[in-house]
Scaffold this active site. Structure first.
Site, PDB file in Angstrom:
ATOM      1  N   ASP A 120       0.870  -1.171   0.000  1.00  0.00           N
ATOM      2  CA  ASP A 120       0.000   0.000   0.000  1.00  0.00           C
ATOM      3  C   ASP A 120       0.911   1.227   0.000  1.00  0.00           C
ATOM      4  O   ASP A 120       1.429   1.615   1.031  1.00  0.00           O
ATOM      5  CB  ASP A 120      -0.900  -0.028   1.246  1.00  0.00           C
ATOM      6  N   GLU A 121       1.130   1.792  -1.166  1.00  0.00           N
ATOM      7  CA  GLU A 121       2.047   2.926  -1.337  1.00  0.00           C
ATOM      8  C   GLU A 121       3.405   2.661  -0.682  1.00  0.00           C
ATOM      9  O   GLU A 121       3.876   3.465   0.127  1.00  0.00           O
ATOM     10  CB  GLU A 121       1.445   4.193  -0.735  1.00  0.00           C
ATOM     11  N   PRO A 122       4.053   1.533  -1.027  1.00  0.00           N
ATOM     12  CA  PRO A 122       5.330   1.210  -0.379  1.00  0.00           C
ATOM     13  C   PRO A 122       6.423   2.263  -0.633  1.00  0.00           C
ATOM     14  O   PRO A 122       7.395   2.324   0.113  1.00  0.00           O
ATOM     15  CB  PRO A 122       5.720  -0.137  -1.006  1.00  0.00           C
ATOM     16  N   PHE A 123       6.227   3.089  -1.664  1.00  0.00           N
ATOM     17  CA  PHE A 123       7.252   4.092  -1.993  1.00  0.00           C
ATOM     18  C   PHE A 123       7.027   5.428  -1.305  1.00  0.00           C
ATOM     19  O   PHE A 123       7.760   6.384  -1.563  1.00  0.00           O
ATOM     20  CB  PHE A 123       7.291   4.333  -3.512  1.00  0.00           C
ATOM     21  N   ASN A 203      -1.239   6.788  -7.468  1.00  0.00           N
ATOM     22  CA  ASN A 203      -2.105   7.643  -6.657  1.00  0.00           C
ATOM     23  C   ASN A 203      -1.733   9.084  -6.947  1.00  0.00           C
ATOM     24  O   ASN A 203      -0.555   9.445  -6.886  1.00  0.00           O
ATOM     25  CB  ASN A 203      -1.901   7.352  -5.172  1.00  0.00           C
TER      26      ASN A 203
END
Ligand SMILES: *[C@@H]1O[C@H](CO)[C@@H](O)[C@H](O)[C@H]1NC(C)=O
Ligand SMILES: *[C@@H]1O[C@H](CO)[C@@H](O)[C@H](O)[C@H]1NC(C)=O
Ligand SMILES: *[C@@H]1O[C@H](CO)[C@@H](O)[C@H](O)[C@H]1NC(C)=O
Ligand SMILES: *[C@@H]1O[C@H](CO)[C@@H](O)[C@H](O)[C@H]1NC(C)=O
Ligand SMILES: *[C@@H]1O[C@H](CO)[C@@H](O)[C@H](O)[C@H]1NC(C)=O
Ligand SMILES: *[C@@H]1O[C@H](CO)[C@@H](O)[C@H](O)[C@H]1NC(C)=O
Ligand SMILES: *[C@@H]1O[C@H](CO)[C@@H](O)[C@H](O)[C@H]1NC(C)=O
Ligand SMILES: *[C@@H]1O[C@H](CO)[C@@H](O)[C@H](O)[C@H]1NC(C)=O
Ligand SMILES: *[C@@H]1O[C@H](CO)[C@@H](O)[C@H](O)[C@H]1NC(C)=O
Ligand SMILES: *[C@@H]1O[C@H](CO)[C@@H](O)[C@H](O)[C@H]1NC(C)=O
Length: 483
Positions: A120-123, A203
């Site tokens: 979930d939005e690891p970056f 996103n």
């Protein structure tokens, strides 16, 4: 001359098929459950059906949710939380169990799982390097597990990319690039996606761009016609979405993947918890977004090519979300926590407006407030304590309950705590300062909520209970069998 209309029609049809992108674009929603009393899956699935929402993105693979979606004709993206990435990277075996436990049985049932989102939005920049080093390894292992389970032709793997994974120091889309610290990983991600023919999930957050960047005006973020446009050479940008989108397109082009399909996996506007996070701004934003999407003009760098899909962020408010980034994090919902419409938009071209969730069950109409007939010298301290667990984000500057002065704000904190604790009498004690009332203390847009009764967390507690009951029955049966 009969043939002429026919040939004209044929020409028109060909023209239409050339001008319009071949694939059908659709609009979905994200649904998270980081709430003290999440709306039960049956209510949510009904809410989605009532509003003709046919695409859903989840942040995990909760069994109750996936079962509730069975037979619903809703296409689902399941999520793998960041905390699971390390294990999934470390072995194909763990990926095989994940696929077996969380996917196989639903796919053999009637739940339509379209994508698996790895992380979930690891970056996200504030996570540092906690998660992203495991992303590609986890994705490769899950892919191997899918092939083994003969599911790789049914489900695609995607890797949601946060809005801050790409940037442009000058603010010019033509100078876009991925963040240097994730540059290497991004190359691996893109190679993986290209190999498996999966789209790029991104996103985009005009709200956060505005909130964090002095160079983006509110009007520009809200798609207003009157917004001052940004120029990039001969290209003209009229809103923040286009600007971010083309910054990403440049980053992808520089990385060697100019034509990869894009899905906007999260986009929305919060309605509380920050000065410009209001219902009216969210309404303007969402209308602007839907118009932009339906107009199909594309962006200056990808004219007439629209993202494959967009997923509104998010379906419902969640009162337990992490608020490190800001109080607004708990107020992104298109609907309130209990599935009530916040503002009207025509979500699809075939619906007229949004409708509320049905058959929602609440606790009794009771609230906890401060008893101002007694010495209140300790009230502020008690309220602060309550707020460490309860949701006091509506009290933050510029929010819906910011105008409540002391001791109204103490009552707000007490009530939130009381509701989150299922209205139990001892959760309205506060050292004798609390008092239960049946008069709704809400004022104007500041709502004192009553929590959901038949909540999802009860459901989970219930299923654990059932399980222990089954164990008990089996134990007794084994015992009797021996006797
Ligand atoms: C991911 O797993 C592989 C294979 O077990 C391992 O070699 C690699 O070091 C792991 N990556 C990280 C960042 O730990
Ligand atoms: C998915 O599978 C893993 C591994 O078997 C398991 O630990 C996890 O609890 C499952 N997740 C959900 C949400 O059921
Ligand atoms: C801000 O926007 C203006 C034009 O709107 C542009 O000239 C300037 O370079 C931008 N600055 C940054 C830091 O983005
Ligand atoms: C990483 O940086 C190099 C050098 O700036 C660039 O050539 C390459 O395309 C970048 N990769 C990605 C994925 O952005
Ligand atoms: C945005 O917030 C600022 C600062 O609180 C306020 O002055 C302005 O009126 C707000 N505008 C809108 C449209 O919400
Ligand atoms: C919220 O997120 C921050 C940073 O991402 C983390 O340090 C913190 O522990 C989180 N808080 C909770 C309550 O999970
Ligand atoms: C309220 O209690 C505090 C100590 O907790 C005391 O100092 C104060 O005088 C009390 N006020 C009244 C009006 O009794
Ligand atoms: C306020 O709290 C202190 C410490 O818990 C306590 O000793 C005191 O009696 C309290 N005062 C009132 C008025 O309740
Ligand atoms: C709070 O009060 C001020 C002044 O009375 C008013 O201008 C403002 O609109 C109010 N804000 C909210 C969120 O009700
Ligand atoms: C309530 O308002 C008072 C005075 O405006 C303030 O000092 C206090 O921090 C507020 N408490 C909460 C829980 O917001």
């Amino acid at each position: 001359m009969v043939p002429l209309p026919h040939s004209l029609m044929a020409v028109t049809l060909i023209a239409i098929s050339i001008l319009c992108p071949s694939r059908v674009q659709s609009i979905g929603v994200n649904w998270g459950t980081t709430a003290s009393h999440p709306l039960p899956p049956s209510n949510v699935v009904e809410l989605l059906k009532l509003n003709k929402i046919t695409k859903l993105k989840l942040f995990d693979s909760n069994p109750q949710i996936l079962e509730a979606l069975s037979g619903s004709a809703i296409d689902v993206t399941v999520g793998i939380p960041n905390s699971a990435l390390r294990t999934l990277n470390s072995s194909v075996k763990s990926a095989e169990s994940w696929v077996h436990d969380n996917l196989t049985r639903y796919l053999s049932g009637r739940t339509r799982i379209e994508y698996i989102a790895v992380g979930d939005e690891p970056f996200l920049q504030r996570y540092g390097s906690q998660f992203y080093p495991f992303v590609v390894g986890a994705a490769i292992n899950i892919e191997a597990a899918l092939i083994r389970a003969k599911l790789s032709n049914k489900v695609k793997i995607v890797i949601p990319c946060s809005f801050d994974a790409f940037q442009s120091e000058s603010g010019l889309p033509s100078k876009g690039h991925f963040r240097p610290d994730i540059n290497k990983t991004m190359t691996q991600v893109l190679n993986f996606l290209a190999k498996t023919r999966s789209p790029f999930f991104v996103n985009i957050s005009p709200f956060l761009s505005y909130y964090q960047n002095k160079n983006i005006s509110l009007d520009f973020a809200l798609f207003k016609e009157t917004a001052h446009p940004h120029h990039d050479g001969r290209r003209l940008y009229k809103n923040s979405l286009e600007l971010s989108y083309d910054t990403l397109i440049t980053a992808l082009t520089v990385a060697g993947f100019p034509n990869i399909d894009i899905v906007i996996s999260q986009i929305g506007w919060p309605t509380d918890g920050a000065p410009n996070a209001t219902v009216s701004n969210a309404e303007i934003f969402t209308k602007g977004l839907l118009d932009y999407f339906h107009n199909r003009k594309g962006s200056p760098l990808r004219p007439r090519v629209m993202p494959l899909e967009i997923y509104i962020y998010t379906l419902l408010d969640e009162d337990q979300r992490n608020i490190t980034a800001g109080s607004f994090e708990r107020h992104w919902g298109l609907f309130t926590f209990d599935g009530q419409v916040k503002y009207q938009v025509d979500f699809s071209q075939t619906t007229k407006g949004l409708v509320n969730a049905e058959s929602v069950e609440y606790f009794a109409s009771r609230w906890c407030v401060v008893n101002n007939n007694i010495n209140m010298s300790n009230a502020s301290g008690r309220a602060m304590e309550a707020c460490t667990n309860a949701d006091c984000t509506a009290l933050s500057p510029g929010s819906s309950c910011f105008n409540l002065s002391w001791p109204g704000n103490v009552s707000y904190a007490f009530n939130s705590y009381y509701q989150q604790h299922d209205q139990s009498a001892d959760s309205c004690d506060f050292g004798g300062l609390g008092m239960i009332t049946t008069v709704d203390p809400s004022v104007g847009s500041c709502r004192f909520n009553v929590e959901l009764k038949a909540s999802f967390s009860d459901f989970l507690r219930g299923s654990k209970f059932d399980f222990s009951l089954i164990l008990l029955v089996v134990t007794v049966w084994l015992f009797l069998d021996r006797v």
